[in-house]
Structures are given as structure tokens and as C-alpha cells.
Design a protein around this motif. Structure first.
Motif, short mmCIF file in Angstrom:
data_model
loop_
_atom_site.label_atom_id
_atom_site.label_comp_id
_atom_site.label_asym_id
_atom_site.label_seq_id
_atom_site.Cartn_x
_atom_site.Cartn_y
_atom_site.Cartn_z
N ARG A 147 0.83 -1.21 0.00
CA ARG A 147 0.00 0.00 0.00
C ARG A 147 0.86 1.26 0.00
N ALA A 148 2.01 1.19 0.69
CA ALA A 148 2.92 2.34 0.75
C ALA A 148 3.79 2.47 -0.49
N LEU A 207 -9.10 -9.16 4.35
CA LEU A 207 -8.98 -7.85 4.98
C LEU A 207 -9.17 -6.77 3.92
N SER A 208 -10.19 -6.00 4.06
CA SER A 208 -10.47 -4.94 3.09
C SER A 208 -9.66 -3.70 3.46
N ILE A 209 -8.59 -3.47 2.70
CA ILE A 209 -7.68 -2.36 2.98
C ILE A 209 -7.68 -1.40 1.80
N GLU A 210 -8.08 -0.19 2.06
CA GLU A 210 -8.15 0.82 1.01
C GLU A 210 -6.75 1.13 0.49
N GLY A 211 -6.65 1.29 -0.83
CA GLY A 211 -5.38 1.68 -1.43
C GLY A 211 -4.60 0.54 -2.04
N VAL A 212 -5.07 -0.70 -1.85
CA VAL A 212 -4.41 -1.85 -2.48
C VAL A 212 -5.46 -2.67 -3.22
#
Length: 328
Positions: A232-233, A248-253
Motif C-alpha cells: 500500500r505504501a 482484509l479490506s484495505i483501502e489503497g491496495v
């Protein structure tokens, strides 16, 4: 050794100073100092190097700390259970799982449980695979979710899940628009992935080796979530288990399947020969349901397939290495 000495030792390890430990324990600084000195005298070796008010743990202190913490937690658990018995409360249901499974499948399974007649309290511990096995074998956990291999005597394996790993990239990455990501597309990319070479990592390495690709592993970590956050970074492309990548729903990936199936295996285990409570069986069923719901295309193998699955992967890895043209 006395309990108050072990508490003082644990507090100093946590606080980093005698003064801080005294505040945590609500004891005077001289009292904590004396208790540490008494403990060192009993053990016959130093636990801390002193530098004014600050202390630095010795190597032996770090080795001892894990055992002391486990004992103190155990005593606290006994105290809580003793009080619960007096109030006729249900025994807590204790689950140990590797970080990826503890963060994705277990919470979903607990939340999906049907109402129970005597609803228990739940305790979830996130541990390394080896420590999950230890917790179940010593019966300090009722259920364990752990990656393969798990061919330990004393474990009842209920089933083994198999699902393919996924790649995660920043949402703005050109790879995010592709329906799947080929390993050859990662030849010039920095890779972020897990570090345990005796479990998932060796299958990831084998897939790259079979494709004749020298993977640029820029960052390896002991937790898949760390790899996802690194992707993501913008630190690289993460290759992780599907429980983390899809659960896991992670914004940006953006998660994408790989063109080469790299299987992720995990099993659900309980202690062999231990009678199970109805609440444990209910959670086992809910874990199975959550696994099927969360991991698209997951296959649940019977427990007796454990060795055959590992042998199959060894044969596949060898075949891919000999005939890389058939890996795409």
C-alpha cells in the motif's frame, strides 16, 4: 522465587526502568529494586545492566521473560476462572491462530455464531505457527488455526484448507487493471512477502525458481498484513496468503490472482483425546463456514491428506523446475 519478584521483573521489562515499574505496580522504587535483587540472587545471574535510573535487560532476561509472562498470564487466567466458577459463568473459549487467520477468518467465525444457551467469553491469541501448536498441545487453547506442516502427535486435525496465494499492488499500479498477474510481470518488481521458509515462503520461492525468475525480495516480514501495508505504501508487490489478501479490506491496495497457483495450506486443530464442549463444536462449524465464504475456490481436504498434500507440492515443485515451460 516469589510471585512479587516475578511481577517486579515483568514490570521492569515492560517499563524499561525501576521507577516506571514502581508506577505500574504502585510500589516504591526501593521495593522494586530490592525484589529484583532478591530474584537475581535466587537465580544466580544478573537480569539487568544498571546505568543510573535506567536498566538494560541482559540476554538471559529476554530468555526468561517469555516464560515469566506465560506464567503470570496463566495465574491471571486461573484467578479469572475461579471467580467465574463461583458465578456459574461459562468457561472462556480460547482460540490460537497465526496472525493472518486471527485477523480474518476467526473474527468472522465468532461473529457468525448462532446464539448459544450459555454464551462463553472468547479469547483470541495471535501467535507464530509453532506457538499455536504449543498452545493446543498444552491445552491452553481449545482450537488452533495453523499453517502446514502440522503432523504433530497429540493433535486432532479436523480439515485442511487449500487456497491460492494472491498478489497485492497499489490501486493505481498498472498491474491492478489486469485480471491476473503473471510471475514474469514481477521479474523487474520489488517483492514483499513472508519470511517463514519452512511453511508458505518455500512454495513462493519454488514458484519463482520454476519460472526461472530471480525474485527481488525487497522486504520479508513475519506477518502478511505487514506485507500488504508495505505494498500500500509503494514498497513493492506483496505476495501473501489469501486470508490476508482477500479477507482484509484495505483501502489503497488491489488483490489480483497469480497466473501460477501457489497454494496456501492451513489446518484447524484441537487437542487429541480431549472431550469438546458444545461451544467448541459450534465454533468449529462456524470457522469452516467462514473459510468457505471468505476464500474463493477453497478446497477442504480431510485430515488424513496432510502428508500427501505436502508430498504433492514437493513433486509439483520438482516438475516445475525441470519443465518451466509448463508453469504459465
Amino acid at each position: 522465587m516469589e510471585l512479587h519478584q516475578l511481577e517486579a521483573f515483568s514490570a521492569v521489562m515492560s517499563a524499561g526502568s525501576i521507577t516506571g515499574a514502581g508506577r505500574l505496580l504502585e510500589r516504591s522504587q526501593p521495593a522494586v529494586t530490592r525484589q529484583i535483587q532478591e530474584l537475581e540472587a535466587d537465580l544466580g545471574y544478573a537480569l539487568f545492566n544498571r546505568n543510573g535510573p535506567r536498566v538494560t535487560p541482559t540476554h538471559r532476561a529476554f530468555l526468561l521473560y517469555e516464560e515469566v509472562e506465560r506464567s503470570l498470564i496463566g495465574l491471571k487466567t486461573i484467578e479469572q476462572r475461579a471467580r467465574a466458577i463461583g458465578l456459574d459463568e461459562a468457561e472462556p473459549l480460547r482460540v490460537a491462530a497465526t496472525p493472518a487467520l486471527a485477523a480474518s477468518i476467526v473474527p468472522r467465525a465468532i461473529a457468525s455464531l448462532p446464539p448459544l444457551g450459555h454464551t462463553p467469553q472468547f479469547q483470541l491469541r495471535s501467535l507464530s505457527a509453532e506457538h499455536v501448536v504449543h498452545e493446543v498441545l498444552t491445552r491452553t487453547a481449545d482450537i488452533g488455526l495453523v499453517t502446514l506442516p502440522i503432523g504433530h502427535a497429540g493433535l486432532d486435525i479436523h480439515w485442511i484448507a487449500e487456497a491460492p496465494c494472491v498478489a497485492l499492488v497499489q490501486s493505481g499500479d498498472p498491474l491492478a487493471t489486469q485480471p491476473s498477474i503473471a510471475l514474469r510481470d514481477l521479474a523487474d518488481r520489488r517483492i514483499v512477502t513472508v519470511a517463514n521458509r519452512f511453511r508458505l515462503r518455500h512454495r513462493i520461492d519454488a514458484a519463482f525458481a520454476a519460472a526461472r525468475i530471480s525474485a527481488d525480495v525487497f522486504l520479508e516480514t513475519n506477518a502478511s498484513l505487514n506485507a500488504v501495508m508495505a505494498a500500500r505504501a509503494g514498497a513493492g508487490v506483496a505476495i501473501v496468503d489469501p486470508a490476508t489478501g482477500l479477507g482484509l479490506s484495505i483501502e489503497g491496495v488491489t488483490a489480483r490472482p497469480l497466473d501460477c497457483a501457489i497454494p496456501f495450506f492451513f489446518g484447524v486443530v484441537t487437542s487429541a483425546g480431549k472431550p469438546r464442549r458444545a461451544a467448541v463444536d459450534a465454533l468449529l462449524q462456524s470457522i469452516e463456514h467462514a473459510t468457505r465464504e471468505l476464500l474463493e475456490g477453497v478446497v477442504l481436504h480431510p485430515a488424513q491428506q496432510h502428508d500427501a498434500l505436502l508430498q504433492r507440492e514437493t513433486r509439483v515443485s520438482r516438475a516445475r523446475t525441470k519443465h518451466p515451460e509448463h508453469t504459465a
